[in-house]
Scaffold this active site. Structure first.
Site, PDB file in Angstrom:
ATOM      1  N   ASP A 142      -3.721   5.128  13.022  1.00 24.23           N
ATOM      2  CA  ASP A 142      -4.887   6.007  13.054  1.00 24.23           C
ATOM      3  C   ASP A 142      -5.661   5.893  14.362  1.00 24.23           C
ATOM      4  OD1 ASP A 142      -5.126   7.807  10.994  1.00 24.23           O
ATOM      5  OD2 ASP A 142      -6.986   6.961  10.224  1.00 24.23           O
ATOM      6  N   ASP A 450      -9.416   2.664  -2.329  1.00 23.45           N
ATOM      7  CA  ASP A 450      -8.414   2.034  -3.173  1.00 23.45           C
ATOM      8  C   ASP A 450      -8.900   1.901  -4.616  1.00 23.45           C
ATOM      9  OD1 ASP A 450     -10.390   0.307  -2.397  1.00 23.45           O
ATOM     10  OD2 ASP A 450      -9.071  -1.222  -1.572  1.00 23.45           O
TER      11      ASP A 450
END
Length: 741
Positions: A142, A450
């Site tokens: 990223d 998450d």
């Protein structure tokens, strides 16, 4: 012999072990009854108080603590673990029938997360005991760093030596930086061939390390004629999709390596990118059109595979554990105190998804439910487009996954043939008008994507499982400095609190979804950890307030009610130590966990609470902060005297802790002066009226913030910045003046 084989066939591949928890339950219920007694005491004697404010604040705080304890008891009531038997799996199922797995490794910054750490994670995963032709490894960058791609290319070259070496000699630790530490040497009774290969492989790894380190020390050249020309003129936050197939295991030319694919998704300042959750959704889509494995494993860049048989264990989540963890966990960030909480949640609907070391079924990530009887033939193409987007390839392959017809799932053995389709689904505008991030994939709306994603999965009725094989499946690096630990914990608590303000609120899912009530209560308890900072801040200030104000919020030592408070203090701390001792935690580590629970609550959790409140009223947005990863070259680095010492920066997060420390010091000085004035020869009982309970609480807070106290008198990075001290001192003096009014 035939009978033994038949018996083996019917033996379970995994079993759930329920632990005897009666002693812990009894202690927890005793403590709960004492907490309820405190609330009754507050109500009964409320009218007898000269000053209502401290009594009322204490009642409100203790009500919260009672609720918090009740939720924790419900979560931990049953304790269970899952044991897996990979040896039985190997004897029962041939390798050709093993399911394919797509592996996702994520990194966001090649400086904060050094490439050599990421590459060791990659090497450990390439070398696992699993058929290479069943695996595909995707590295998501990223940060769009040419250094990461260069490191991956060089690492793949080294892997062609490392993987065969590991499998030939059954090497147990398959991350080279752990295997080749300075103390590791071949044994004298090892074969000459092994010793020679060991030295050769170690030299090759040393060369790889030097190449990556050398490349990291200077600006990376991106010539227009090189393989890295795609990085010319790009910015990490504004660039097109970059997908490179670094290694490919083609039919007819088998290798010991799985597919290795580099991805840097498209980014533009005009589009939201949703941090790690967005990167994970791109990985799910890209892998869906390139290899489309029915199972997916996601691993953080620092979480290397510590157990080579990790893929042979039950396809379930593995807990996070850390290598080179600082001795006795001085910053309280190694999650040792989560053991009973995780085992308790496991006994309900399954453990939380904590961002790494987790195997997912692709159909679950694609939105399937346990009782979903819908087949792909019954889903219209228009519905698939609304869910999965405009890519025809992705829609068709997703339909095959959702159909659960394994024979239909296409074997895509040449990922390089699908780069164009993969580039399409990795564009930053692809998700608009789809269900990505809302109903399928990794869910947006929280810095802890998450936990939110796991909550969404549990809300559809799925169960999860966790196992801790020996050796542990994965090991990662914990924060080794206090500022990085604070940053990490603030991000955790911010994300958890944000979940309560999404449509995936666990209590709402209890009503609208299929999540069990106790599971929802466990989620609710965890998501409220940031809120806990407010009552703890009040309770930590009350002793100082009462001492300075010459008031009290605790019963006097000659009152019977004081036994209730002393009982809670003694029982809680002895119980916490007993729990820690059962899992092998030292006395020093137990104390570090206890004091850092107070410190982190009044710093990181408090700022997490404030940041979410500011976001809700529109004054700011929460930011995903990447935790600094430290790479220790050898085991001796952990023995350095500076490792584990508290360092400080100009972060405002430490200021509440300094203020609490200063006001309690001022209160203790005030209380000591009063004790000095008492004439013990004539009025010994007068001492009992001087708020000894409040003074004890102030001393306890002083002990919890002892490292802050030392920081007030130290210089350099080990001292609290003078600007922070002055600001905290001014706030502490303001508090004292308010108390004296």
């Amino acid at each position: 012999m035939a009978k033994n084989t038949q018996d083996l066939y019917y033996l379970p591949l995994q079993e759930t072990i329920v632990h005897n928890n009666k002693t812990a339950r009894a202690i927890e219920l005793v403590n709960l009854s004492l907490l309820v007694s405190v609330l009754l005491y507050r109500v009964v004697y409320f009218k007898d108080q000269e000053q209502y404010l401290p009594w009322l604040l204490a009642f409100l705080c203790e009500s919260w603590f009672t609720f918090n304890w009740t939720a924790a008891v419900c979560t931990k009531w049953n304790q269970c673990t899952t044991k897996t038997y990979p040896d039985r799996l190997l004897k029962r199922v041939s390798e050709s029938k093993f399911p394919a797995v797509d592996i996702f490794v994520t990194t966001a910054d090649s400086i904060v997360e050094p490439s050599i750490i990421t590459m060791n994670t990659v090497l450990s995963l390439l070398a696992v005991d699993y058929p290479a032709d069943k695996l595909a490894l995707y590295l998501s960058d990223d940060g769009c760093s040419p250094l990461t791609l260069y490191s991956l290319v060089e690492t793949t070259k080294f892997a062609k030596l490392w993987v065969p070496f590991c499998k030939k000699y059954n090497v147990q630790v398959r991350a080279p930086f752990r295997y080749f530490n300075t103390k590791a040497t071949p044994l004298e009774n090892d074969s000459l061939e092994f010793q020679q290969e060991w030295k050769k492989i170690k030299k090759e790894y040393g060369d790889l390390y030097k190449k990556i380190d050398h490349a990291a020390q200077r600006p990376f050249p991106c010539d227009h004629d090189s393989d890295f020309s795609v990085f010319c003129g790009v910015h990490r936050s504004d660039h097109p999709t970059i997908i490179k197939v670094v290694s490919e295991s083609r039919e007819g030319s088998p290798t010991d390596l799985p597919h290795v694919i580099y991805i840097s998704r498209e980014k533009s300042p005009k589009h939201q990118h949703h941090y790690k959750a967005g990167a994970m959704n791109v990985l799910a889509r890209v892998s869906g059109v390139m290899t489309n494995a029915p199972l997916m494993l996601n691993v953080d860049c620092d979480m290397y595979a510590n157990n080579p048989q990790v893929f042979l264990h039950a396809m379930c989540m593995f807990p996070q554990a850390f290598y080179d963890g600082l001795k006795d966990d001085p910053f309280g960030n190694q999650l040792a105190d989560f053991f009973y909480l995780i085992n308790g949640i496991s006994s309900i609907q399954g453990t939380l998804y904590v961002g790494s070391n987790c195997f997912h079924r692709r159909k679950v990530i694609y939105g399937s439910s346990p009782n979903d009887s819908t087949k792909s033939d019954n889903i219209s193409n228009e519905d698939l487009r609304k869910i999965f987007g405009k890519s025809t390839e992705l829609r068709e392959l997703a339909a095959q996954i959702l159909s659960e017809t394994n024979s239909k799932i296409e074997n895509r053995s040449c990922p390089s043939n699908f780069i164009e389709a993969a580039t399409h689904v990795a564009s930053c505008s692809y998700e608009y008008g789809t269900s990505w991030g809302a109903q399928i994939g990794w869910i947006y709306g929280s810095a802890t994507e998450d936990v939110l994603t796991g909550l969404n999965i549990h809300g559809r009725g799925w169960r999860s499982a966790i196992t801790s094989p020996d050796p542990l499946a994965f090991l990662g690096c914990s924060a080794t400095t206090y500022p990085s630990s604070l940053t990490q914990q603030k991000r955790w608590f911010t994300g958890l609190f944000e979940i309560l303000f999404t449509d995936k609120n666990p209590l709402l899912l209890t009503i609208e979804g299929n999540i069990w009530f106790r599971q929802a209560l466990a989620y609710f308890y965890i998501c409220l950890w940031a809120v806990r900072s407010v009552p703890e801040l009040c309770y930590a200030s009350l002793p100082a307030y009462c001492i300075i104000k010459d008031s009290h919020f605790l019963p006097k030592v000659n009152e019977r009610a004081s036994l209730i408070f002393m009982g809670i203090f003694v029982i809680y701390n002895l119980y916490a130590y007993w729990e820690s001792k059962r899992i092998g935690v030292s006395l020093r580590m137990w104390w570090n966990l206890q004091r850092m629970e107070r410190v982190n609550t009044l710093t990181a959790r408090l700022f997490a609470f404030v940041s979410v409140m500011l976001k809700l009223i529109g004054l700011s947005n929460t930011v995903f902060e990447v935790t600094q990863k430290e790479h220790m070259l050898n085991d001796d680095d952990n023995d350095n005297v500076s490792v584990g010492r508290f360092t400080y920066d100009n972060s405002p997060m430490i200021m509440p802790g300094v203020v609490i420390l200063l006001i309690n010091i001022m209160a203790l000085v005030n209380g000591m002066l009063r004790l000095y004035k008492v004439d013990y020869t004539e009025n010994w009982m007068g001492v009992s009226k001087l708020g000894l309970g409040e003074m004890f609480c102030s001393i306890w807070m002083l002990l919890c913030f002892w490292e802050y106290l030392k920081g007030l008198f130290r210089n350099g990075k080990y001292g609290i910045p003078s600007s922070t001290i002055w600001k905290s001192g001014a706030l502490a003096l303001l508090f004292v003046q308010i108390c004296r009014r």
